[in-house]
Structure formats: C-alpha cells, structure tokens
Scaffold this motif. Structure first.
Motif, short mmCIF file in Angstrom:
data_model
loop_
_atom_site.label_atom_id
_atom_site.label_comp_id
_atom_site.label_asym_id
_atom_site.label_seq_id
_atom_site.Cartn_x
_atom_site.Cartn_y
_atom_site.Cartn_z
N GLY A 66 0.83 -1.19 0.00
CA GLY A 66 0.00 0.00 0.00
C GLY A 66 0.86 1.23 0.00
O GLY A 66 2.07 1.17 -0.25
N VAL A 119 -4.45 -4.34 -0.84
CA VAL A 119 -3.97 -3.08 -0.30
C VAL A 119 -4.17 -3.12 1.21
O VAL A 119 -5.26 -3.45 1.70
N PRO A 130 -5.30 4.37 1.39
CA PRO A 130 -5.56 3.14 0.62
C PRO A 130 -6.12 3.43 -0.77
O PRO A 130 -5.74 2.76 -1.74
N VAL A 147 -9.22 -4.02 0.40
CA VAL A 147 -8.41 -3.22 1.32
C VAL A 147 -8.60 -3.80 2.71
O VAL A 147 -9.73 -4.08 3.12
#
Length: 179
Positions: A66, A119, A130, A147
């Motif tokens: 990330g 991520v 993110p 995420v």
C-alpha cells in the motif's frame, strides 16, 4: 489467548497515545493509535502478519502492500508470516509520487501488472491513503481484491463506496476507544 487477542493487547498497551493530535485527515482527536509502535516491534510484528493473513484468508491475492509508510510494516509482516507457512506472497510499496530519478517507479518491489493484490494500511480514518494506492495499482495493471487495515478509524464507508471490499482487524470500539 490467541493471536487476535494478543495483538489487541499490544495495540492498547503500546500504540494508543492519549493527548490532542491532528490526524493526517486534518481531523483532531483526543488520542492517536500509533501502529508503527506495534508493527515494528519484535514481538508484535509477527502477530500483525498472522492476524492480517487470517483476516484476509478468504481473499485470493499474491502480493500485498500500500501507500508508504503506513502500509510498509504491515505488508512486510504479512510477507514473513506467509513465508513461514510456505505460502508465496510478495510485498510492494506504493510511493506518493513517482521517483524523479533511477527507474522512476511509483510502485517498488516485484511487478504488480496482471496480479491480484491486496492493499493494506495500519489505520485509516478517511480511506485516502488506501484509495491513493488503489488508483496507482490499477494504473500499473494490478487487480485490487480489497483493502484491509489493522484498525478502522472510520474509512470503511469511503472504501466500500469506491466499490472495494474492506476488512479491519479491529474497530475503535474493540480497542475501548470512542471515534
């Protein structure tokens, strides 16, 4: 106690700092959760990797990373935790902007083009970091599967509104904090 409970204890003991602070989002808070104190600690970093791998075990991805700096220790912990079980998992770092010298890359590490990536972030309030990483990864040809964060400070709605799956290992309530 299991990994999840052990990591929560490290977070509450080491990472929760009380006092007025301005968050990267510009919002003010009466406390700050400094997860680098946990993600870079010799005893808790392995827990970060195992907890985050467990959290995302139903997602199919082969690289994790990330936006630097919040994601870096989380991705590295996950890489090492995966390696300890024989699972191949690469990590990558997304720069805020491309380098002006050398290879001028925005994403460092193994190539992400054509790969399924996750991520991660240590904590997120608005989802801005993110989502910045997601944009860069998509531009590089990666398929973002979702995420995941260690601590959600409220970013879930923004990330889901962007059409992404979202998971958090802990909420503020899990840590005994009021958002």
């Amino acid at each position: 106690m299991g990994d999840h409970d052990d990591l929560r204890k490290f977070i509450t003991d080491l990472a929760v700092v009380h006092g007025r602070v301005v968050l990267s989002s510009g919002r003010e808070a009466d406390w700050y959760v400094d997860l680098r104190r946990v993600a870079l600690h010799y005893a808790s970093a392995p827990l970060v990797g195992r907890v985050m791998l467990d959290l995302t075990s139903d997602w199919d991805f082969d690289a994790v990373g990330g936006l630097t700096l919040g994601a870096d220790p989380v991705a590295t912990a996950m890489l090492h935790a995966a390696a300890s079980t024989g699972r191949p998992l690469d990590a990558f770092v997304v720069r805020k902007t491309a380098k002006a010298h050398g290879l001028q890359r925005r994403i460092e590490g193994p190539d992400v083009a054509g790969r399924r990536v996750l991520v991660v972030e240590d904590a997120s309030t608005t989802g801005q970091s993110p989502l910045t990483a997601v944009e860069a990864l998509r531009e590089a040809g990666a398929e973002v599967v979702g995420v995941a964060v260690i601590v959600d400070r409220g970013a879930g709605d923004a990330i889901r509104a962007a059409g992404l799956s979202y998971k958090a290992a802990y909420s503020m309530a899990d840590l005994g904090l009021v958002a």
